[in-house]
Write a protein that holds these residues in place. Structure first.
Motif, PDB file in Angstrom:
ATOM      1  N   UNK B 160      -7.585  55.433  46.699  1.00 34.88           N
ATOM      2  CA  UNK B 160      -7.558  56.037  48.037  1.00 34.88           C
ATOM      3  C   UNK B 160      -8.576  57.174  48.145  1.00 34.88           C
ATOM      4  N   UNK B 161      -8.717  57.964  47.091  1.00 39.73           N
ATOM      5  CA  UNK B 161      -9.712  59.036  47.111  1.00 39.73           C
ATOM      6  C   UNK B 161     -11.111  58.471  47.325  1.00 39.73           C
ATOM      7  N   UNK B 162     -11.420  57.394  46.597  1.00 39.93           N
ATOM      8  CA  UNK B 162     -12.755  56.790  46.728  1.00 39.93           C
ATOM      9  C   UNK B 162     -12.956  56.216  48.121  1.00 39.93           C
ATOM     10  N   UNK B 163     -11.892  55.651  48.705  1.00 43.86           N
ATOM     11  CA  UNK B 163     -12.010  55.101  50.062  1.00 43.86           C
ATOM     12  C   UNK B 163     -12.347  56.195  51.069  1.00 43.86           C
ATOM     13  N   UNK B 164     -11.842  57.414  50.811  1.00 44.67           N
ATOM     14  CA  UNK B 164     -12.092  58.487  51.765  1.00 44.67           C
ATOM     15  C   UNK B 164     -13.323  59.310  51.414  1.00 44.67           C
ATOM     16  N   UNK B 165     -13.405  59.756  50.170  1.00 44.12           N
ATOM     17  CA  UNK B 165     -14.497  60.665  49.818  1.00 44.12           C
ATOM     18  C   UNK B 165     -15.837  59.951  49.739  1.00 44.12           C
ATOM     19  N   UNK B 166     -15.812  58.675  49.311  1.00 45.02           N
ATOM     20  CA  UNK B 166     -17.082  57.956  49.174  1.00 45.02           C
ATOM     21  C   UNK B 166     -17.163  56.757  50.098  1.00 45.02           C
ATOM     22  N   UNK B 167     -16.188  56.638  50.959  1.00 44.77           N
ATOM     23  CA  UNK B 167     -16.146  55.566  51.959  1.00 44.77           C
ATOM     24  C   UNK B 167     -16.330  54.185  51.342  1.00 44.77           C
ATOM     25  N   UNK B 168     -15.805  54.004  50.133  1.00 46.11           N
ATOM     26  CA  UNK B 168     -15.816  52.680  49.525  1.00 46.11           C
ATOM     27  C   UNK B 168     -14.762  51.804  50.185  1.00 46.11           C
ATOM     28  N   UNK B 169     -15.004  50.485  50.190  1.00 49.38           N
ATOM     29  CA  UNK B 169     -13.956  49.562  50.604  1.00 49.38           C
ATOM     30  C   UNK B 169     -12.892  49.476  49.526  1.00 49.38           C
ATOM     31  N   UNK B 170     -11.723  48.956  49.884  1.00 54.75           N
ATOM     32  CA  UNK B 170     -10.613  48.880  48.943  1.00 54.75           C
ATOM     33  C   UNK B 170     -11.001  48.156  47.655  1.00 54.75           C
ATOM     34  N   UNK B 171     -11.679  46.998  47.810  1.00 52.25           N
ATOM     35  CA  UNK B 171     -11.991  46.199  46.621  1.00 52.25           C
ATOM     36  C   UNK B 171     -12.978  46.895  45.692  1.00 52.25           C
ATOM     37  N   UNK B 172     -13.980  47.543  46.279  1.00 52.06           N
ATOM     38  CA  UNK B 172     -14.950  48.261  45.444  1.00 52.06           C
ATOM     39  C   UNK B 172     -14.282  49.430  44.725  1.00 52.06           C
ATOM     40  N   UNK B 173     -13.403  50.111  45.446  1.00 53.80           N
ATOM     41  CA  UNK B 173     -12.718  51.258  44.840  1.00 53.80           C
ATOM     42  C   UNK B 173     -11.825  50.791  43.693  1.00 53.80           C
ATOM     43  N   UNK B 174     -11.147  49.669  43.903  1.00 56.18           N
ATOM     44  CA  UNK B 174     -10.296  49.116  42.843  1.00 56.18           C
ATOM     45  C   UNK B 174     -11.127  48.758  41.613  1.00 56.18           C
ATOM     46  N   UNK B 227      -9.689  48.571  55.537  1.00 56.49           N
ATOM     47  CA  UNK B 227     -10.749  49.581  55.547  1.00 56.49           C
ATOM     48  C   UNK B 227     -10.783  50.356  56.863  1.00 56.49           C
ATOM     49  N   UNK B 228     -10.411  49.686  57.947  1.00 59.54           N
ATOM     50  CA  UNK B 228     -10.443  50.351  59.247  1.00 59.54           C
ATOM     51  C   UNK B 228      -9.362  51.434  59.378  1.00 59.54           C
ATOM     52  N   UNK B 229      -8.301  51.326  58.580  1.00 59.38           N
ATOM     53  CA  UNK B 229      -7.258  52.368  58.604  1.00 59.38           C
ATOM     54  C   UNK B 229      -7.854  53.709  58.180  1.00 59.38           C
TER      55      UNK B 229
END
Lengths: 420, 420
Positions: B160-174, B227-229
């Motif tokens: 979740x941090x990566x999705x917000x701080x680096x705007x990664x998609x869920x799969x990339x962050x995982x 990702x849109x959330x």
């Protein structure tokens, strides 16, 4: 174990904390604790409790065999010590919130606890509602604690927050803190650092088994901080906090002091704003742990007292394991600190005290330098506390390894060029 | 009290935590604890320890009368239960880091502890190095705890941090979390919320004396988050965290669940980023307390195990006071939650399940609504977990007082206008 004993309490003091405790106990009968008698100084003051509850005769509590716990929340230091020590000697357990009393009489209190086998608890005396003493005593009870940094004084933290977040001057911020009840009418105990010092002496005992006297610890408060220090800090994205610290040096000895410090963004203690307190513990294998909560106020303090009472129901006492069963750590002043000093007149700066001056800014009316100085020298000298000088630690201030020859040379070069 | 006993340890498992513990114990002889034997499954794997230390026969440890503590850090649930229960029945104390085993066998483990009088400690099982279990058990041991919110899973928090701080998609962050070792190759236990659920079951016992089964708790993970959330959240300055919560309702019953939630700026849990964990405790009289630290990893976990071992030297055991001496609190699903649901196709949204739909955004391809729904209905329905739907709690999601008539009316008006 599991003997859930009934507590019959004799309470000394009915100020905000005492009255807060009285109200909490009335609201939570499940705690199995009741106040039998309250000893007060002034019988004529109006109280929100039945008159029959009160006495002005301390012996009515201390000699009452039915009372098994004495709770002391008065302001006087010597009187509090007499109350607590008599209570313990009379076979009662005791709870105190009095940081100055505990810090001042630490050796005597340790002896009395050992002689009587009674329990003295004082979680409320440091960081109020944050269970730091109990955690140091029970959870961080081995020798793996590498360091402890904390904001332990809510008044000064409130003032510093206002200086940064609302760009108030020191005096205006202090006035606001006083109006809101976060600072006393005589704020010197807080702003000169005494309150933080007493708390730090208590935490050093539970963190490292160190029994320190006030004169053993390098400390100051925030009263010397100049409004321009905030300006300089802000340029580097720093804020200022009054930070109490202890660090295990490579020698195994402990460096401990209470000084204002510049704090970088994203540091745990930057999260601590206004009247809150926070503690960061660093242990060998678990990185940094951060405890945060209300460090003052009637209910948070009463709540910590309550939690001590709750522990007494199960016969809890501090075992002082680090002092008694382990080799207690030793305090040292043999380390260096990298400090920022601001001043109006450089004639009041004893430049030779510095091992090395790293920066020198004389372009504005309020000047400042950044330099490395030995902690013992800092403790023994007074110039940095006088003549409008202000001293603030840099982030990561402790310097352990100094190649003195190189630094002396560098310092002379720098000083020669810039001061010459 | 104060009897500092020598611990002779039988260790099950020599993965990252087991080996971490072995190394720590070797480095800190003052702990008065030594590993006598390590039971492993695969004898052919190369180990960084003398071969004589290892066995594949569990009985060599469980039947050795000299071994007084069994430490279990294996992955299997049923095998771990057999090890721990046999150890306790054979008169040994036990330490476990196995959240799934403890959560699954909670009633059995409570019975065995009571029958044998031996101590089972498992501080490492929830929030690793943060001493939350011990604090709930000892410090927040009365009935004044109003609520508990926590981030207990480091893997999902990292994503979740990566999705917000680096705007990664869920799969990339995982993927990044997996590459860095913060998420397992099979990440379902973490991202579907099971790991957080097990930890929450353990903490509910120590917070409120509640013995819950996995099916008692409304929960999900972060795998449905779109990702849109994150885009919608960012517009409101919200971030998303997977939050485990428990709250004492006005009825005195406890609402408890594990769900993703939008978190406002300045909230304590916003400070918790990457693989860290954090817990916020709210008690009647001390406001909010925040504990923060590393929630996973070999050393933080081993460090929590170590602290349990340290406690066993002084014969510590959980007393389960809230369960045994107080009236345990009761779980309830009778409350409402204000939730955000995003979706591609509104035919998959059971609109009638909502008491009231407050917002409805259908202008973009990814649509969303904000509505109030009963917790029990949410728990019993599956539509919000299916067909690409994503459910995230709003901040301050629990709604206790609902005037149903007014809301029904309002809902119909809104729904009529906007859905009609």
């Amino acid at each position: 174990m599991g003997n859930d004993k009934q507590l019959i309490i004799g309470l000394f003091g009915f100020g905000v904390v005492g009255e807060g405790l009285y109200r909490i106990l009335n609201q939570t009968p499940t705690l199995n604790a009741s106040i039998k008698k309250v000893c007060i100084k002034n019988p004529n003051k109006k109280r929100n409790a039945p008159a029959s509850l009160f006495t002005t005769n301390a012996d009515e509590i201390l000699n009452d065999p039915e009372i098994n716990v004495v709770v002391e929340v008065i302001n006087e230091t010597d009187a509090a010590f007499r109350i607590v020590s008599t209570a313990l000697r009379n076979g009662k357990d005791a709870v105190s919130a009095n940081k100055k009393m505990i810090a001042t009489y630490l050796p005597e209190l340790l002896t009395i606890q050992q002689e009587t086998g009674r329990s003295l608890l004082y979680e409320a005396s440091a960081c109020a509602s944050i269970p730091i003493i109990r955690n140091l005593e029970e959870y961080y009870d081995n020798d793996l604690l590498q360091g402890l940094t904390a904001i332990v004084n809510g008044s000064t933290n409130y003032i510093l927050t206002k200086m940064f977040d609302e760009q108030l001057g020191f005096k205006d911020a202090l006035l606001q803190a006083q109006q809101l009840g976060f600072a006393e009418a005589d704020p010197s105990l807080d702003i000169e650092g005494w309150d933080a010092l007493y708390k730090w002496i208590i935490l050093l005992l539970h963190a490292y088994g160190i029994v320190a006297k006030p004169e053993d610890i390098l400390f100051t408060g925030i009263h010397q901080i100049h409004n321009n220090d905030a300006v300089v800090g802000r340029e580097k994205q720093y804020e200022i906090r009054l930070i109490a610290q202890a660090k295990k040096l490579k020698t195994g000895k402990i460096a401990a002091f209470v000084l204002p410090q510049f704090v970088k963004p994203n540091e745990h203690l930057r999260f601590v704003k206004n009247e809150y307190n926070g503690t960061v513990l660093e242990s060998s294998f678990s990185d940094k742990q951060f405890f945060y909560g209300k460090g003052a106020g009637s209910f948070p303090t009463a709540s910590a007292v309550l939690s001590d009472l709750s522990a007494l129901r199960y016969d809890y006492h501090y075992e002082h394991k680090k002092l008694r069963y382990q080799k207690p750590a030793e305090l040292t002043d043999d380390f260096y600190l990298k400090v920022y000093v601001s001043f109006d007149d450089w004639n009041y700066i004893e430049k030779n005290d510095f091992l090395w001056i790293e920066e020198w800014h004389a372009e504005n009316e309020r000047k400042y330098l950044v330099g490395v100085i030995h902690a013992e020298r800092l403790k023994n000298k007074t110039w940095w506390r006088e003549n409008g000088n202000s001293l603030i630690l840099t982030p990561d201030a402790i310097v352990e390894d100094v190649d003195i020859r190189n630094l002396k040379k560098k310092s002379l070069e720098l000083a020669g060029v810039q001061l010459g």
